[in-house]
Design an enzyme around this catalytic site. Structure first.
Site, mmCIF file in Angstrom:
data_model
loop_
_atom_site.group_PDB
_atom_site.id
_atom_site.type_symbol
_atom_site.label_atom_id
_atom_site.label_comp_id
_atom_site.label_asym_id
_atom_site.label_seq_id
_atom_site.Cartn_x
_atom_site.Cartn_y
_atom_site.Cartn_z
ATOM 1 N N LYS A 109 -11.134 -4.976 -3.147
ATOM 2 C CA LYS A 109 -11.982 -3.787 -3.263
ATOM 3 C C LYS A 109 -11.220 -2.651 -3.932
ATOM 4 O O LYS A 109 -11.814 -1.759 -4.512
ATOM 5 C CB LYS A 109 -12.360 -3.281 -1.857
ATOM 6 N N LYS A 125 -5.213 -11.204 -6.062
ATOM 7 C CA LYS A 125 -6.429 -11.539 -5.296
ATOM 8 C C LYS A 125 -7.573 -10.586 -5.670
ATOM 9 O O LYS A 125 -7.319 -9.444 -6.078
ATOM 10 C CB LYS A 125 -6.149 -11.521 -3.794
ATOM 11 N N LYS A 179 0.820 -1.221 0.000
ATOM 12 C CA LYS A 179 0.000 0.000 0.000
ATOM 13 C C LYS A 179 0.848 1.263 0.000
ATOM 14 O O LYS A 179 0.446 2.269 -0.581
ATOM 15 C CB LYS A 179 -0.974 0.010 1.182
HETATM 16 P P1 TYM Z 1 -10.652 -6.577 4.646
HETATM 17 O O1 TYM Z 1 -11.713 -5.591 4.983
HETATM 18 O O2 TYM Z 1 -9.729 -6.252 3.538
HETATM 19 O O3 TYM Z 1 -11.297 -7.991 4.322
HETATM 20 C C1 TYM Z 1 -12.251 -8.602 5.166
HETATM 21 C C2 TYM Z 1 -12.035 -10.102 5.160
HETATM 22 O O4 TYM Z 1 -12.126 -10.617 3.817
HETATM 23 C C3 TYM Z 1 -10.978 -11.421 3.527
HETATM 24 N N1 TYM Z 1 -10.659 -11.304 2.091
HETATM 25 C C4 TYM Z 1 -10.527 -12.332 1.250
HETATM 26 N N2 TYM Z 1 -10.635 -13.675 1.436
HETATM 27 C C5 TYM Z 1 -10.458 -14.477 0.357
HETATM 28 N N3 TYM Z 1 -10.178 -14.004 -0.898
HETATM 29 C C6 TYM Z 1 -10.051 -12.672 -1.126
HETATM 30 N N4 TYM Z 1 -9.790 -12.217 -2.345
HETATM 31 C C7 TYM Z 1 -10.235 -11.775 -0.024
HETATM 32 N N5 TYM Z 1 -10.180 -10.425 0.108
HETATM 33 C C8 TYM Z 1 -10.445 -10.158 1.408
HETATM 34 C C9 TYM Z 1 -9.877 -10.842 4.395
HETATM 35 O O5 TYM Z 1 -8.847 -11.776 4.611
HETATM 36 C C10 TYM Z 1 -10.629 -10.494 5.661
HETATM 37 O O6 TYM Z 1 -10.748 -11.622 6.493
HETATM 38 N N6 TYM Z 1 -7.184 -5.794 8.159
HETATM 39 C C11 TYM Z 1 -8.478 -6.415 7.895
HETATM 40 C C12 TYM Z 1 -9.572 -5.971 8.842
HETATM 41 C C13 TYM Z 1 -9.247 -6.162 10.269
HETATM 42 C C14 TYM Z 1 -9.199 -7.412 10.978
HETATM 43 C C15 TYM Z 1 -8.874 -7.088 12.308
HETATM 44 C C16 TYM Z 1 -9.407 -8.743 10.591
HETATM 45 C C17 TYM Z 1 -8.976 -5.179 11.164
HETATM 46 N N7 TYM Z 1 -8.732 -5.728 12.392
HETATM 47 C C18 TYM Z 1 -8.733 -8.072 13.296
HETATM 48 C C19 TYM Z 1 -9.277 -9.721 11.580
HETATM 49 C C20 TYM Z 1 -8.953 -9.392 12.900
HETATM 50 C C21 TYM Z 1 -8.911 -6.059 6.492
HETATM 51 O O7 TYM Z 1 -8.550 -5.025 5.955
HETATM 52 O O8 TYM Z 1 -9.809 -6.934 5.946
#
Ligand code: TYM
Length: 340
Positions: free
Chosen positions: A204, A201, A115
């Site tokens: 968003k 992957k 990023k």
């Molecule tokens: P975020 O908002 O990007 O994504 C939310 C969840 O979706 C999963 N994910 C995917 N799984 C499979 N294939 C994909 N292409 C894909 N894209 C996204 C992510 O792995 C995630 O589980 N940093 C985190 C949010 C967060 C968090 C936490 C998660 C903040 N604090 C504590 C767990 C525990 C994030 O940006 O996820």
């Protein structure tokens, strides 16, 4: 067992979020309820400010993400559903852990590298400290299982390292302050790939809308995206080995298997030797069948902002209570007297 996870309320949630994480929020919620426990699922609105964002849109986006999660089956009477901004313990705990996290650990995070790109000097300090807030998110509740996709594995390893070092440095062996959390990653849908490029992957932040299926896409849009998904000219193989070196084909088969509760092997046993012209419409139909009802529920729920606000208020009040003992212990372990 304590299940905790989060999702950023920025952008529209997509099939990767659904199959990689949200499906497991619901599965674990129902399993945990039987054992008399509640999962915690939160909207990571504090994380959202680590990148340029539009303040006027953040709260609405947070409410819409609540509507999405509820539409997907997260039930606020079974799960503590809240947003970080209403639970100050998250930001407080992040600061306490910043003393334990090492610069070198944060420097190695691939999300930071991706990023920030070449502009590290211009990236926000929040983006650099992002994984420390993520560690705080789970350590606050003594999480044991964290349902996430594969891309969050490194952040959770860091949370474990921080917990371990904090316990070593500031707690006695028989009374650790933190539990070491484990990622709970789906075996099949750990990484759903872009529909335009099987080496990236589904995300968003990818500029092309055609690269992902959004959970609020209508049936025609879903079908069109699948029709246009990049593939190769070969028919589907009948065995898994035949998908080696064919990431786009593997991705579509994986999506089919995950949505139908089957396995890639079984999908190939049934659809092997078919051309994509044949397989894609069947996949599109399955997507519409599974995601269409979620979309309809989302469209209905998102109109009732009062109800969504009430869900977050109730969840936040429960989360504030649940986080208090660990926050107290962390202050105490560091020799700080906490104000009230
Ligand atoms: P975020 O908002 O990007 O994504 C939310 C969840 O979706 C999963 N994910 C995917 N799984 C499979 N294939 C994909 N292409 C894909 N894209 C996204 C992510 O792995 C995630 O589980 N940093 C985190 C949010 C967060 C968090 C936490 C998660 C903040 N604090 C504590 C767990 C525990 C994030 O940006 O996820």
């Amino acid at each position: 067992m304590q299940v905790v996870s989060g999702i950023q309320p920025t952008g529209t949630p997509h099939l990767g979020n659904y199959l990689g994480a949200i499906v497991n929020y619901v599965k674990l919620q129902d399993e945990e309820e039987k054992a008399g426990r509640k999962c915690l699922i939160f909207l990571a609105d504090l994380h959202a400010i680590s990148m340029p964002h539009k303040p006027a849109e953040l709260h609405s986006a947070t409410l819409e993400m609540v509507a999405t999660l509820v539409a997907c089956g997260v039930d606020p009477s079974k799960t503590v559903l809240f947003n970080q901004a209403q639970v100050p313990a998250h930001a407080e705990m992040q600061w306490l852990l910043t003393g334990t996290a090492r610069m070198g650990w944060l420097n190695r995070m691939t999300q930071w590298k991706d990023k920030a790109g070449k502009n590290r000097e211009g990236a926000s300090a929040a983006l650099f400290g992002y994984p420390v807030l993520q560690a705080a998110d789970v350590l606050l509740y003594q999480a044991t299982h964290v349902p996430v996709g594969d891309d969050q594995k490194q952040h959770l390893e860091l949370a474990r390292d921080i917990a371990q070092k904090f316990n070593n440095d500031f707690a006695s062996e028989d009374a650790p302050v933190f539990t070491l959390p484990e990622p709970y990653i789906p075996p099949m849908a750990a990484r759903i790939m872009s529909l335009r490029d099987g080496s990236k992957k589904m995300s968003k932040s990818e500029p092309s809308e055609m690269s992902r299926i959004n959970l609020n896409d209508d049936a025609d849009t879903m079908a069109q995206k699948i029709r246009k998904a990049r593939t190769d000219p070969e028919p589907l193989p009948s065995e898994l080995e035949g998908l080696e070196g064919r990431p786009e084909a593997l991705n579509l088969v994986t999506i089919f298997a995950a949505l139908s509760g089957s396995t890639p092997e079984a999908v190939l046993a049934e659809h092997g030797n078919q051309m994509f012209g044949h397989f894609k419409p069947v996949l599109a139909e399955l997507l519409v069948e599974k995601l269409g009802p979620l979309r309809d529920r989302f469209v209905e729920l998102k109109e009732d902002r009062e109800a969504l606000t009430a869900i977050l208020a109730r969840g936040a009040s429960q989360a504030r209570e649940l986080s208090a003992p660990t926050l107290d212990s962390a202050y105490k372990a560091l020799g700080l007297v906490r104000g009230r």
